[in-house]
Design a protein around this motif. Structure first.
Motif, PDB file in Angstrom:
ATOM      1  N   LYS A  96       0.835  -1.206   0.000  1.00 18.77           N
ATOM      2  CA  LYS A  96       0.000   0.000   0.000  1.00 18.77           C
ATOM      3  C   LYS A  96       0.870   1.256   0.000  1.00 18.77           C
ATOM      4  CE  LYS A  96      -4.205  -1.616   2.164  1.00 18.77           C
ATOM      5  NZ  LYS A  96      -5.122  -1.442   3.284  1.00 18.77           N
ATOM      6  N   PHE A  97       1.911   1.252   0.817  1.00 24.29           N
ATOM      7  CA  PHE A  97       2.841   2.393   0.856  1.00 24.29           C
ATOM      8  C   PHE A  97       3.450   2.622  -0.526  1.00 24.29           C
ATOM      9  CE2 PHE A  97       7.226   3.900   1.331  1.00 24.29           C
ATOM     10  CZ  PHE A  97       6.986   5.137   1.905  1.00 24.29           C
ATOM     11  N   TRP A 130       2.273   1.740  -3.545  1.00 21.02           N
ATOM     12  CA  TRP A 130       1.307   2.202  -4.524  1.00 21.02           C
ATOM     13  C   TRP A 130       0.737   3.576  -4.198  1.00 21.02           C
ATOM     14  CZ3 TRP A 130       1.258   0.293  -9.112  1.00 21.02           C
ATOM     15  CH2 TRP A 130       1.651  -1.022  -9.321  1.00 21.02           C
ATOM     16  N   ILE A 131       0.677   3.943  -2.959  1.00 22.77           N
ATOM     17  CA  ILE A 131       0.073   5.215  -2.581  1.00 22.77           C
ATOM     18  C   ILE A 131       1.082   6.366  -2.639  1.00 22.77           C
ATOM     19  CG2 ILE A 131      -0.965   6.488  -0.661  1.00 22.77           C
ATOM     20  CD1 ILE A 131      -2.411   3.922   0.110  1.00 22.77           C
ATOM     21  N   LEU A 132       2.332   6.136  -2.244  1.00 29.16           N
ATOM     22  CA  LEU A 132       3.302   7.227  -2.189  1.00 29.16           C
ATOM     23  C   LEU A 132       4.402   7.142  -3.246  1.00 29.16           C
ATOM     24  CD1 LEU A 132       3.749   7.600   1.674  1.00 29.16           C
ATOM     25  CD2 LEU A 132       2.453   9.043   0.127  1.00 29.16           C
ATOM     26  N   VAL A 133       5.017   6.015  -3.428  1.00 28.16           N
ATOM     27  CA  VAL A 133       6.196   5.910  -4.289  1.00 28.16           C
ATOM     28  C   VAL A 133       5.819   6.028  -5.767  1.00 28.16           C
ATOM     29  CG1 VAL A 133       8.114   4.418  -4.967  1.00 28.16           C
ATOM     30  CG2 VAL A 133       7.482   4.604  -2.572  1.00 28.16           C
ATOM     31  N   PRO A 173       3.106   7.436  -7.331  1.00 27.09           N
ATOM     32  CA  PRO A 173       2.757   8.812  -7.739  1.00 27.09           C
ATOM     33  C   PRO A 173       3.961   9.769  -7.714  1.00 27.09           C
ATOM     34  CG  PRO A 173       1.093   7.974  -6.243  1.00 27.09           C
ATOM     35  CD  PRO A 173       2.213   6.979  -6.256  1.00 27.09           C
ATOM     36  N   ALA A 174       4.842   9.599  -6.720  1.00 25.17           N
ATOM     37  CA  ALA A 174       6.028  10.458  -6.673  1.00 25.17           C
ATOM     38  C   ALA A 174       6.921  10.231  -7.891  1.00 25.17           C
ATOM     39  CB  ALA A 174       6.806  10.219  -5.379  1.00 25.17           C
TER      40      ALA A 174
END
Length: 167
Positions: free
Chosen positions: A4-5, A7-10, A12-13
Motif C-alpha cells: 500500500k505504501f 502504490w500510494i506514495l512511491v 505517484p512520486a
C-alpha cells in the motif's frame, strides 16, 4: 502494508518526477526575437526568477509589441542587463505544461542574447550602426598622449648619368 505504501506514495512520486523531467527538457518551440529590452527584474516570493520585457517594433511609426520572457540563468541575465536599451536578439525556448509560476511567469525562457548591429527600417532595408574605429596595432590607446609617427628620411630618386655623344 508495504505494498500500500508503495502504490500510494512511491508510484505517484515517480510519475510526478518523470512528468517534470520530460516537461523541463522538452521544448514546444524555439526561436529568436529582436527588439529593445526595457526591463529585467528578479521576482518571486519563494522561487526567484528573472522576468523581463522587450519592445519589438516591426515598422517605424507602429506600436511596439511587448514580448515578456523569463531567464533562469544568472549569466544570461547579467548579459541582458549590460545591453538594456540597445537592440538585441533573444534566443528563447517555449515550454508548456509547467504547472506553477515557480518556474517563471511566462512560457518563454531566454537562453542566449546577442547584440544586434543594424537597425531595420522596413522589409529588406537596414541601416548599419556605425562602429567606433578600431585602433591599429601600436596605435596609442585612449587616454595616452599621441606621438606622431617617425617619418623616414626622404631618399632622392636615383639619377642616370647623362649620355655622352659620339661614344
Amino acid at each position: 502494508m508495504l505494498k500500500k505504501f508503495f502504490w500510494i506514495l512511491v508510484v505517484p512520486a515517480l510519475l510526478i518526477a518523470g512528468y517534470f523531467a520530460v516537461v523541463l527538457r522538452w521544448n514546444y518551440a524555439t526561436g529568436e526575437r529582436a527588439g529593445w529590452v526595457q526591463k529585467l527584474s528578479k521576482k518571486g516570493w519563494l522561487c526567484k526568477t528573472w522576468e523581463g520585457e522587450m519592445a519589438m517594433v516591426s515598422l517605424p511609426g507602429t506600436m511596439p509589441e511587448k514580448f515578456t520572457f523569463t531567464v533562469w540563468d544568472d549569466k544570461v541575465a547579467d548579459t541582458i542587463n549590460k545591453v538594456i536599451g540597445k537592440r538585441v536578439s533573444l534566443h528563447y525556448e517555449q515550454k508548456v505544461g509547467l504547472p506553477t509560476s515557480c518556474f517563471g511567469d511566462t512560457r518563454y525562457y531566454v537562453t542566449h542574447v546577442t547584440a544586434v548591429e543594424e537597425i531595420p527600417l522596413g522589409p529588406g532595408v537596414v541601416v548599419p550602426v556605425p562602429r567606433p574605429p578600431e585602433a591599429a596595432p601600436g596605435a596609442p590607446s585612449a587616454g595616452s598622449p599621441a606621438v606622431p609617427p617617425a617619418v623616414p628620411p626622404a631618399v632622392p630618386a636615383p639619377t642616370t648619368p647623362p649620355a655622352t655623344p659620339g661614344k
